[in-house]
Design a protein around this motif. Structure first.
Motif, PDB file in Angstrom:
ATOM      1  N   LEU A 150      27.607  -2.298  22.926  1.00 46.36           N
ATOM      2  CA  LEU A 150      26.937  -1.206  23.641  1.00 46.36           C
ATOM      3  C   LEU A 150      27.293   0.155  23.054  1.00 46.36           C
ATOM      4  N   ALA A 151      27.131   0.319  21.781  1.00 46.45           N
ATOM      5  CA  ALA A 151      27.470   1.597  21.139  1.00 46.45           C
ATOM      6  C   ALA A 151      26.716   2.733  21.819  1.00 46.45           C
ATOM      7  N   GLY A 152      27.457   3.775  22.202  1.00 53.86           N
ATOM      8  CA  GLY A 152      26.854   4.930  22.854  1.00 53.86           C
ATOM      9  C   GLY A 152      26.872   4.879  24.373  1.00 53.86           C
ATOM     10  N   VAL A 153      27.300   3.750  24.931  1.00 52.98           N
ATOM     11  CA  VAL A 153      27.393   3.622  26.389  1.00 52.98           C
ATOM     12  C   VAL A 153      28.859   3.737  26.812  1.00 52.98           C
ATOM     13  N   THR A 154      29.119   4.574  27.800  1.00 49.54           N
ATOM     14  CA  THR A 154      30.471   4.751  28.329  1.00 49.54           C
ATOM     15  C   THR A 154      30.552   4.119  29.714  1.00 49.54           C
ATOM     16  N   ILE A 155      31.526   3.247  29.908  1.00 53.43           N
ATOM     17  CA  ILE A 155      31.695   2.555  31.187  1.00 53.43           C
ATOM     18  C   ILE A 155      33.059   2.906  31.755  1.00 53.43           C
ATOM     19  N   ARG A 156      33.051   3.454  32.978  1.00 55.66           N
ATOM     20  CA  ARG A 156      34.301   3.858  33.622  1.00 55.66           C
ATOM     21  C   ARG A 156      34.303   3.404  35.071  1.00 55.66           C
ATOM     22  N   GLY A 157      35.477   3.030  35.556  1.00 53.93           N
ATOM     23  CA  GLY A 157      35.616   2.609  36.940  1.00 53.93           C
ATOM     24  C   GLY A 157      36.704   3.391  37.640  1.00 53.93           C
ATOM     25  N   ALA A 158      36.632   3.428  38.965  1.00 53.90           N
ATOM     26  CA  ALA A 158      37.633   4.141  39.755  1.00 53.90           C
ATOM     27  C   ALA A 158      37.737   3.499  41.130  1.00 53.90           C
ATOM     28  N   LEU A 159      38.906   3.596  41.713  1.00 53.37           N
ATOM     29  CA  LEU A 159      39.110   3.179  43.097  1.00 53.37           C
ATOM     30  C   LEU A 159      38.674   4.340  43.986  1.00 53.37           C
ATOM     31  N   VAL A 160      37.766   4.073  44.929  1.00 47.84           N
ATOM     32  CA  VAL A 160      37.239   5.160  45.754  1.00 47.84           C
ATOM     33  C   VAL A 160      37.603   5.015  47.236  1.00 47.84           C
ATOM     34  N   GLN A 161      38.160   3.873  47.611  1.00 47.21           N
ATOM     35  CA  GLN A 161      38.575   3.691  49.000  1.00 47.21           C
ATOM     36  C   GLN A 161      39.640   2.599  49.073  1.00 47.21           C
ATOM     37  N   VAL A 162      40.702   2.864  49.833  1.00 44.30           N
ATOM     38  CA  VAL A 162      41.731   1.864  50.122  1.00 44.30           C
ATOM     39  C   VAL A 162      41.875   1.800  51.629  1.00 44.30           C
ATOM     40  N   GLY A 163      41.615   0.631  52.201  1.00 41.75           N
ATOM     41  CA  GLY A 163      41.589   0.545  53.653  1.00 41.75           C
ATOM     42  C   GLY A 163      40.493   1.456  54.190  1.00 41.75           C
ATOM     43  N   LYS A 166      39.155   7.155  52.265  1.00 43.86           N
ATOM     44  CA  LYS A 166      38.267   7.372  51.136  1.00 43.86           C
ATOM     45  C   LYS A 166      38.707   8.585  50.323  1.00 43.86           C
ATOM     46  N   ILE A 167      38.255   8.638  49.079  1.00 46.68           N
ATOM     47  CA  ILE A 167      38.512   9.822  48.262  1.00 46.68           C
ATOM     48  C   ILE A 167      37.634  10.975  48.742  1.00 46.68           C
ATOM     49  N   ASN A 168      38.017  12.179  48.352  1.00 36.10           N
ATOM     50  CA  ASN A 168      37.167  13.358  48.530  1.00 36.10           C
ATOM     51  C   ASN A 168      36.368  13.508  47.237  1.00 36.10           C
ATOM     52  N   ALA A 188      44.804  14.204  45.147  1.00 38.53           N
ATOM     53  CA  ALA A 188      45.378  14.325  46.489  1.00 38.53           C
ATOM     54  C   ALA A 188      45.333  12.992  47.233  1.00 38.53           C
ATOM     55  N   THR A 189      44.210  12.301  47.127  1.00 41.60           N
ATOM     56  CA  THR A 189      44.092  11.019  47.818  1.00 41.60           C
ATOM     57  C   THR A 189      45.001   9.970  47.192  1.00 41.60           C
ATOM     58  N   ALA A 190      45.206  10.024  45.888  1.00 38.94           N
ATOM     59  CA  ALA A 190      46.087   9.075  45.213  1.00 38.94           C
ATOM     60  C   ALA A 190      47.489   9.114  45.820  1.00 38.94           C
ATOM     61  N   LYS A 191      47.972  10.311  46.140  1.00 38.98           N
ATOM     62  CA  LYS A 191      49.303  10.443  46.741  1.00 38.98           C
ATOM     63  C   LYS A 191      49.336   9.818  48.136  1.00 38.98           C
ATOM     64  N   LEU A 192      48.274  10.023  48.901  1.00 40.56           N
ATOM     65  CA  LEU A 192      48.203   9.443  50.238  1.00 40.56           C
ATOM     66  C   LEU A 192      48.139   7.921  50.161  1.00 40.56           C
ATOM     67  N   TRP A 193      47.376   7.393  49.198  1.00 40.28           N
ATOM     68  CA  TRP A 193      47.287   5.945  49.026  1.00 40.28           C
ATOM     69  C   TRP A 193      48.650   5.343  48.692  1.00 40.28           C
ATOM     70  N   GLN A 194      49.423   6.030  47.882  1.00 44.65           N
ATOM     71  CA  GLN A 194      50.732   5.497  47.512  1.00 44.65           C
ATOM     72  C   GLN A 194      51.624   5.349  48.745  1.00 44.65           C
TER      73      GLN A 194
END
Length: 365
Positions: A150-163, A166-168, A188-194
């Motif tokens: 897939l040259a030229g395609v960028t694929i990225r993932g992220a965690l957007v909710q734990v329990g 949710k992220i802002n 900010a949400t990453a710290k709360l998730w930890q």
């Protein structure tokens, strides 16, 4: 056991068990001449590798990948694909099968133990065998090769909710995803998730999560309008990941709350007459075919079934009992599902790109 192969033209077959000697895969249909090295594959495996933080299983697997076939040095000395099947293997080095001795005859509630037993009459209780998320390491390895297609395609993932937290989305920063062990785009949400996960982990429990995967640079035209819809295959791919219980594309379930005026992504002409969309509720797919916008998918991962809290169950003879699972498990399996979701997106898009070229020729996408 059947159905260990995924894809049509770009095909992945995985093999192996969580506590076996090794896990591996065979990739068939990869075009020739694509430069690939074990190091390029390894960098994606390292994102998924267990034991990297206190928020994942402490099983210590280096997940070192070996390329056994399908590549050869070209005239310039560069290792490239030959067009033949690519075989990859990862040796298992940190199995602790004794941790599962107490549950050999019991079924873990919420786990595939009981359905495997009901279907096959036998099950590998050591970490779940084929039902273990260990199998997904090979999907990530294969996804690394799919990304090269897939040259030229960028694929990225992220965690957007734990329990329930949710992220802002106003704080979304892709760079931040690599700066914390939770693949969180909101500092900010990453710290709360930890803090949340520390409490969950110490209690011996687990929690669910939602992952979002975005593919940028996907050309318009991938997918087919009836039984080969791009969103259909993405949904199927994400649902095939261990512990996934729900998938949505674009605005997804929330579209039920919108009016037609709100939901329809309005279109204007760009400088070269190309279609420019004013929003992306469709998640980059209309009628099963990619629009050229970012392809967006989200999937929900249930809490890890292996927990320390005693739960009611039955044994293989049908007697009532209870179970308390030992071993090393993720308090939130959704964390390591992020690179797996990226890989499944890559596999689907690579397969559809080759299918599109097969029907419409290289001048298509």
């Amino acid at each position: 056991m059947s159905h260990n192969t995924f894809g049509h033209l770009f095909r992945l077959t995985t093999w192996g068990e969580s506590h076996g000697e090794a896990i591996g895969c065979v990739i068939d249909g990869c075009p020739p001449g694509i430069a690939i090295t074990a190091d390029e594959i390894q960098k994606f495996l390292d994102k998924r590798r267990p034991g990297q933080s206190r928020f994942t299983t402490q099983r210590k697997e280096p997940d070192t990948v070996e390329i056994l076939s399908g590549v050869f040095a070209n005239d310039a000395g560069e290792q490239v694909t030959t067009g033949t099947p690519i075989s990859l293997v990862i040796r298992n080095v940190d199995q602790r099968s004794k941790d599962y001795g107490d549950i050999a005859d019991k079924f873990r509630p919420g786990h595939a133990d009981i359905t495997y037993w009901q279907k096959y009459g036998i099950r590998d209780y050591r970490g779940g065998g084929r039902s273990s998320a260990r199998e997904t390491a090979m999907r990530v390895a294969a996804g690394a090769i799919a990304r090269k297609v897939l040259a030229g395609v960028t694929i990225r993932g992220a965690l957007v909710q734990v329990g329930s937290r949710k992220i802002n989305r106003d704080n979304w920063d892709w760079k931040e995803v690599d700066n914390n062990p939770l693949f969180c785009p909101d500092k900010a949400t990453a710290k709360l998730w930890q803090d949340d996960l520390d409490k969950i982990r110490k209690a011996g429990s687990s929690i669910g999560a939602i992952i979002e995967v975005v593919a940028d640079g996907v050309p318009a035209g991938l997918g087919a309008p009836v039984y080969g819809k791009l969103d259909q295959d993405i949904a199927s791919a994400m649902m095939s990941i261990n512990a996934v219980k729900g998938v949505e594309i674009g605005t997804g379930m929330a579209t039920a709350e919108l009016t037609g005026e709100e939901n329809a992504d309005q279109i204007r002409a760009g400088k070269k007459g190309e279609a420019v969309y004013q929003s992306n509720h469709a998640g980059g797919i209309l009628g099963g075919i990619s629009t050229g916008q970012p392809v967006v998918a989200r999937f929900a991962v249930k809490p890890t079934s292996s927990i320390l809290t005693p739960r009611d169950t039955i044994d293989k003879t049908g007697n009532n009992t209870d179970i308390q699972t030992k071993g090393r498990h993720d308090p939130c399996v959704g964390i390591r599902a992020v690179p797996v979701g990226e890989a499944m997106m890559a596999l689907v898009l690579a397969d559809h790109l080759l299918r599109h070229r097969g029907q419409c020729g290289p001048s298509g996408a």
